[in-house]
Design a protein around this motif. Sequence first.
Motif, PDB file in Angstrom:
ATOM      1  N   LEU A 136       0.766  -1.004  -0.270  1.00  0.00           N
ATOM      2  CA  LEU A 136       0.203  -0.222   0.310  1.00  0.00           C
ATOM      3  C   LEU A 136       0.982   1.304   0.187  1.00  0.00           C
ATOM      4  O   LEU A 136       0.027   1.753  -0.707  1.00  0.00           O
ATOM      5  CB  LEU A 136      -1.116  -0.616   1.009  1.00  0.00           C
ATOM      6  CG  LEU A 136      -1.668   1.191   1.684  1.00  0.00           C
ATOM      7  CD1 LEU A 136      -3.166   1.685   0.323  1.00  0.00           C
ATOM      8  CD2 LEU A 136      -2.817   1.098   2.638  1.00  0.00           C
ATOM      9  N   ARG A 137       1.729   1.430   0.719  1.00  0.00           N
ATOM     10  CA  ARG A 137       3.064   2.522   0.836  1.00  0.00           C
ATOM     11  C   ARG A 137       3.280   2.904  -0.491  1.00  0.00           C
ATOM     12  O   ARG A 137       3.267   3.630  -0.728  1.00  0.00           O
ATOM     13  CB  ARG A 137       3.748   2.486   2.216  1.00  0.00           C
ATOM     14  CG  ARG A 137       5.002   3.346   2.260  1.00  0.00           C
ATOM     15  CD  ARG A 137       5.837   3.265   2.702  1.00  0.00           C
ATOM     16  NE  ARG A 137       6.689   1.873   1.456  1.00  0.00           N
ATOM     17  CZ  ARG A 137       7.567   0.692   2.267  1.00  0.00           C
ATOM     18  NH1 ARG A 137       7.167   0.203   3.476  1.00  0.00           N
ATOM     19  NH2 ARG A 137       7.625   0.171   1.525  1.00  0.00           N
ATOM     20  N   ASP A 138       3.576   1.954  -1.342  1.00  0.00           N
ATOM     21  CA  ASP A 138       4.009   2.003  -2.448  1.00  0.00           C
ATOM     22  C   ASP A 138       3.072   2.642  -3.922  1.00  0.00           C
ATOM     23  O   ASP A 138       3.935   3.104  -4.341  1.00  0.00           O
ATOM     24  CB  ASP A 138       4.631   0.326  -2.905  1.00  0.00           C
ATOM     25  CG  ASP A 138       6.108   0.726  -2.148  1.00  0.00           C
ATOM     26  OD1 ASP A 138       6.699   1.284  -1.184  1.00  0.00           O
ATOM     27  OD2 ASP A 138       6.788  -0.955  -2.231  1.00  0.00           O
ATOM     28  N   ILE A 139       2.381   1.308  -3.642  1.00  0.00           N
ATOM     29  CA  ILE A 139       1.723   2.265  -4.308  1.00  0.00           C
ATOM     30  C   ILE A 139       0.747   3.638  -4.362  1.00  0.00           C
ATOM     31  O   ILE A 139       0.090   4.378  -5.516  1.00  0.00           O
ATOM     32  CB  ILE A 139       0.044   1.851  -4.412  1.00  0.00           C
ATOM     33  CG1 ILE A 139      -0.201  -0.121  -4.728  1.00  0.00           C
ATOM     34  CG2 ILE A 139      -1.753   2.373  -4.461  1.00  0.00           C
ATOM     35  CD1 ILE A 139      -0.873  -1.376  -3.977  1.00  0.00           C
ATOM     36  N   LEU A 140       0.484   4.064  -3.024  1.00  0.00           N
ATOM     37  CA  LEU A 140       0.390   5.301  -2.794  1.00  0.00           C
ATOM     38  C   LEU A 140       1.654   6.263  -2.771  1.00  0.00           C
ATOM     39  O   LEU A 140       1.470   7.642  -3.499  1.00  0.00           O
ATOM     40  CB  LEU A 140      -0.075   5.602  -1.416  1.00  0.00           C
ATOM     41  CG  LEU A 140      -1.254   5.403  -1.147  1.00  0.00           C
ATOM     42  CD1 LEU A 140      -1.061   4.892   0.331  1.00  0.00           C
ATOM     43  CD2 LEU A 140      -2.916   5.592  -1.963  1.00  0.00           C
ATOM     44  N   ALA A 141       2.951   6.099  -3.267  1.00  0.00           N
ATOM     45  CA  ALA A 141       3.963   6.678  -3.403  1.00  0.00           C
ATOM     46  C   ALA A 141       4.375   6.750  -4.703  1.00  0.00           C
ATOM     47  O   ALA A 141       4.909   7.910  -5.915  1.00  0.00           O
ATOM     48  CB  ALA A 141       5.175   6.666  -2.010  1.00  0.00           C
ATOM     49  N   THR A 142       3.354   5.447  -5.809  1.00  0.00           N
ATOM     50  CA  THR A 142       3.604   6.315  -6.854  1.00  0.00           C
ATOM     51  C   THR A 142       2.911   6.934  -7.798  1.00  0.00           C
ATOM     52  O   THR A 142       1.571   7.259  -7.457  1.00  0.00           O
ATOM     53  CB  THR A 142       3.401   4.372  -7.672  1.00  0.00           C
ATOM     54  OG1 THR A 142       4.538   3.479  -7.403  1.00  0.00           O
ATOM     55  CG2 THR A 142       4.103   4.673  -9.263  1.00  0.00           C
ATOM     56  N   PRO A 143       3.473   7.838  -8.804  1.00  0.00           N
ATOM     57  CA  PRO A 143       2.882   9.407  -9.245  1.00  0.00           C
ATOM     58  C   PRO A 143       1.556   8.539 -10.137  1.00  0.00           C
ATOM     59  O   PRO A 143       1.815   7.070 -10.553  1.00  0.00           O
ATOM     60  CB  PRO A 143       4.162   9.872 -10.341  1.00  0.00           C
ATOM     61  CG  PRO A 143       4.860   9.675 -10.026  1.00  0.00           C
ATOM     62  CD  PRO A 143       5.272   8.327  -8.624  1.00  0.00           C
ATOM     63  N   ARG A 144       0.414   8.632 -10.352  1.00  0.00           N
ATOM     64  CA  ARG A 144      -0.516   8.793 -11.324  1.00  0.00           C
ATOM     65  C   ARG A 144       0.264   8.866 -12.534  1.00  0.00           C
ATOM     66  O   ARG A 144       0.352   9.526 -12.900  1.00  0.00           O
ATOM     67  CB  ARG A 144      -1.645   9.092 -10.902  1.00  0.00           C
ATOM     68  CG  ARG A 144      -2.399   8.505  -9.712  1.00  0.00           C
ATOM     69  CD  ARG A 144      -4.259   9.438  -8.893  1.00  0.00           C
ATOM     70  NE  ARG A 144      -4.201   8.909  -7.893  1.00  0.00           N
ATOM     71  CZ  ARG A 144      -5.622   9.298  -7.763  1.00  0.00           C
ATOM     72  NH1 ARG A 144      -6.433   9.403  -8.924  1.00  0.00           N
ATOM     73  NH2 ARG A 144      -6.124   8.862  -6.559  1.00  0.00           N
TER      74      ARG A 144
END
Length: 144
Positions: A136-144
Amino acid sequence: MSANSRLTIAAHALAWIGLYERQGYEVATSEQLASSANTNPVVIRRLLGELRRAGLVESRRGAGAGWSMARELNAITLLDVYEAVEQGPLFALHRATPDQSCAIGCNIQPVMQDIYAGIEKTLRHELSRITMEDVLRDILATPR
């Protein structure tokens, strides 16, 4: 041959539910999860049933029905998810016994079985090091 996406969709569902709960919601519906994963709600419900049997999620019936986390994301590894949704070995051998009079056919299965066992051991080790919190942390840190 198509790749199996069950682990990915299960991780998607867990990350989604975990984030949804952090936003103050109590339960997520399979329709919401299916929309996010762009798949059929039946696929989501089947995977969630397997995750429930593994003690990773809980379900609520009746008014306010839906799915919630049974454990914190930091207490769930990708190995936990993998073991909940993947049945059988990672790789399979021949469906029929190869020609045992052939130099290759008589030894291919034991050789490949040893190779596959090593790969699966490595896979399990790597999956055990990654929590759903990490995902989840990596998902949220990845730019859209």
